[in-house]
Scaffold this motif. Structure first.
Motif, PDB file in Angstrom:
ATOM      1  N   GLY A  31     -12.821  52.409  13.890  1.00 26.91           N
ATOM      2  CA  GLY A  31     -14.069  52.503  13.152  1.00 26.91           C
ATOM      3  C   GLY A  31     -13.920  52.414  11.655  1.00 26.91           C
ATOM      4  N   GLU A  32     -13.119  53.291  11.086  1.00 27.81           N
ATOM      5  CA  GLU A  32     -12.961  53.335   9.628  1.00 27.81           C
ATOM      6  C   GLU A  32     -12.375  52.041   9.091  1.00 27.81           C
ATOM      7  OE1 GLU A  32     -13.264  55.362   5.907  1.00 27.81           O
ATOM      8  OE2 GLU A  32     -14.021  55.887   7.892  1.00 27.81           O
ATOM      9  N   ALA A  33     -11.597  51.351   9.894  1.00 29.81           N
ATOM     10  CA  ALA A  33     -10.976  50.098   9.463  1.00 29.81           C
ATOM     11  C   ALA A  33     -11.979  48.949   9.409  1.00 29.81           C
ATOM     12  CB  ALA A  33      -9.831  49.734  10.399  1.00 29.81           C
ATOM     13  N   GLY A  34     -13.194  49.193   9.896  1.00 28.85           N
ATOM     14  CA  GLY A  34     -14.220  48.152   9.852  1.00 28.85           C
ATOM     15  C   GLY A  34     -14.735  47.757  11.211  1.00 28.85           C
ATOM     16  N   VAL A  35     -14.688  48.684  12.165  1.00 35.06           N
ATOM     17  CA  VAL A  35     -15.095  48.432  13.554  1.00 35.06           C
ATOM     18  C   VAL A  35     -14.273  47.263  14.117  1.00 35.06           C
ATOM     19  CG1 VAL A  35     -17.032  48.204  15.159  1.00 35.06           C
ATOM     20  CG2 VAL A  35     -17.400  49.257  12.921  1.00 35.06           C
ATOM     21  N   LEU A  36     -12.969  47.462  14.148  1.00 35.54           N
ATOM     22  CA  LEU A  36     -12.049  46.455  14.672  1.00 35.54           C
ATOM     23  C   LEU A  36     -11.941  46.611  16.181  1.00 35.54           C
ATOM     24  CD1 LEU A  36      -9.160  46.496  12.039  1.00 35.54           C
ATOM     25  CD2 LEU A  36     -11.305  45.197  12.021  1.00 35.54           C
ATOM     26  N   ILE A  37     -12.272  45.548  16.902  1.00 32.22           N
ATOM     27  CA  ILE A  37     -12.291  45.554  18.360  1.00 32.22           C
ATOM     28  C   ILE A  37     -11.080  44.775  18.856  1.00 32.22           C
ATOM     29  CG2 ILE A  37     -13.603  44.899  20.420  1.00 32.22           C
ATOM     30  CD1 ILE A  37     -16.134  45.051  18.614  1.00 32.22           C
ATOM     31  N   PRO A  38     -10.239  45.370  19.692  1.00 32.87           N
ATOM     32  CA  PRO A  38      -9.031  44.655  20.139  1.00 32.87           C
ATOM     33  C   PRO A  38      -9.374  43.528  21.110  1.00 32.87           C
ATOM     34  CG  PRO A  38      -9.252  46.709  21.336  1.00 32.87           C
ATOM     35  CD  PRO A  38     -10.345  46.710  20.293  1.00 32.87           C
ATOM     36  N   ASP A  39      -8.405  42.661  21.327  1.00 36.58           N
ATOM     37  CA  ASP A  39      -8.564  41.577  22.287  1.00 36.58           C
ATOM     38  C   ASP A  39      -8.786  42.132  23.686  1.00 36.58           C
ATOM     39  OD1 ASP A  39      -8.052  39.792  20.221  1.00 36.58           O
ATOM     40  OD2 ASP A  39      -5.916  39.603  20.723  1.00 36.58           O
TER      41      ASP A  39
END
Length: 408
Positions: free
Chosen positions: A203-211
């Motif tokens: 979340g804090e990283a920018g809502v990064l969603i993994p593969d």
């Protein structure tokens, strides 16, 4: 909502904070005095649509009637016993939370950081008592760009220099690998590994969603290596992504899940470590505790939160409105938005840096009556309450479009 009456204006209250509050936050210049549902009012009575929802702590909106009622009922009966005694609300809360998450046991705590710290202690204890790792040699593998909290141990394995700088010496025992990289994760795991601790979505990283397949890969890797999979669902869990837990998008069941934020309904701090009996069962009296963890008020509110989620209605709503959010953001790509990532009612939106920083864009949105929050660089986060309507969400997206069209 009726406008509240205050002896001081927003500007006066903001100035009054300066000499007496530690400067560990840089809030937007809005002074909230009242809230209901997806809306807040400042001290002058100006209304804003809340598109942040307390970093997911307000998944059910401000002052959800069922949660407020549960708190009021409990306030009239009993608020705190400490865990020196039993209380009549704790068993029901633990039973229903375990069932909701598909786990066996619950360790109630207060804040998200406490849940993470408890998860770290639990993983280490399990490694020594069950796995047979030699004393004081247990390691935990974590992902770069993580955000798990602000304690000294947690910032020891942060890669954010703002969070780390000036707070050493740091706690040993952690290995950091790139997020969304199974090969790097496998290379870091060895016979000393107690657990792999990751956020299913950063979340804090920018809502990064993994593969697709990454979380399933983590589950399989940890199973083969004989270590625990600990999922930090403090922001991503409890309906935010359209499922009860974000790991459910890949059908994954971790050994341990960390919960917080929305578990307290925006009323009281409530967090929990939930997991398999073989893992949480390693704790014995005196080895870990919390005066307020599992207090009757928290258990009453937490139970009411679980009741809201047991129907599945909020999860379905987040999934359905998530399509509105995704489609609206897709329409803005190339028109001020250079990219975005979303799952359910959660999005990280990368704004063209030529139009300003994420902070600048958030300030412009505030002037349009929309409250959002920047993260790194020119990225803003959108995480509205799950109670928001489609019309309200569309209106917020229209305001974002207007702000971006106006330029820097």
């Amino acid at each position: 909502m009726t406008a509240p009456t205050h002896p001081r204006t927003s500007d006066e209250l903001i100035r009054a904070e300066e000499p007496v509050l530690a400067h560990n936050y840089h809030p937007l210049p809005v002074v909230v005095a009242r809230a209901e549902g997806a809306w807040v009012e400042d001290v002058e009575g100006r209304r804003y649509l809340d598109m942040l929802a307390g970093y997911s702590a307000l998944n059910f909106g401000h002052r959800h009637p069922a949660l407020v009622e549960a708190a009021h009922r409990q306030l009239d009966r009993l608020t705190l016993t400490s865990r020196a005694f039993h209380n009549d609300r704790l068993a029901g809360f633990a039973e229903r939370l375990a069932a909701l998450t598909g786990q066996d046991m619950v360790l109630p705590m207060n804040t998200g950081a406490e849940a993470v710290e408890s998860g770290i202690k639990l993983a280490r204890k399990w490694a020594y008592d069950v796995k047979g790792v030699p004393a004081d040699r247990a390691t935990i593998v974590v992902a770069a760009d993580n955000f798990h909290g602000r304690t000294t141990t947690i910032v020891s394995f942060s890669t954010d220099e703002t969070a780390r700088s000036g707070f050493g010496p740091f706690t040993p025992g952690f290995r950091i690998v790139p997020y969304n990289d199974l090969a790097a994760l496998e290379a870091a795991v060895d016979e000393t590994t107690a657990a792999v601790l990751i956020e299913p979505i950063q979340g804090e990283a920018g809502v990064l969603i993994p593969d697709d397949g990454y979380l399933a890969g983590v589950r399989e890797l940890t199973r083969r290596a004989g270590c625990l999979f600990v999922a930090d669902e403090i922001q991503s869990g409890l309906g935010r992504t359209g499922r009860t837990l974000a790991v459910e998008h890949e059908g994954v069941v971790p050994d341990v899940v960390l919960l917080g934020k929305a578990l307290g309904g925006g009323i009281v701090p409530v967090s929990a470590v939930v997991g398999r009996r073989e893992v949480l069962g390693v704790l014995h009296p005196g080895e870990h505790g919390s005066t307020f963890g599992g207090n009757p008020l928290a258990a009453a509110v937490g139970t009411a939160v679980v009741e809201l989620l047991e129907t599945g209605a909020f999860q379905r709503r987040a999934a359905e409105l998530g399509e509105v959010l995704r489609d609206g953001l897709a329409a803005l790509v190339g028109r001020g938005v250079v990219g975005f990532r979303s799952r359910g009612l959660w999005a990280g939106v990368d704004v063209d840096p030529a139009l300003g920083t994420g902070r600048a864009v958030s300030e412009r949105l505030m002037r349009e009556g929309i409250l959002a929050k920047d993260t790194h660089g020119s990225t803003i986060r959108l995480a509205p309450p799950l109670t928001i309507t489609a019309d309200e969400l569309t209106s917020a997206l229209a305001s974002l479009e207007k702000v971006l069209a106006a330029g820097a």
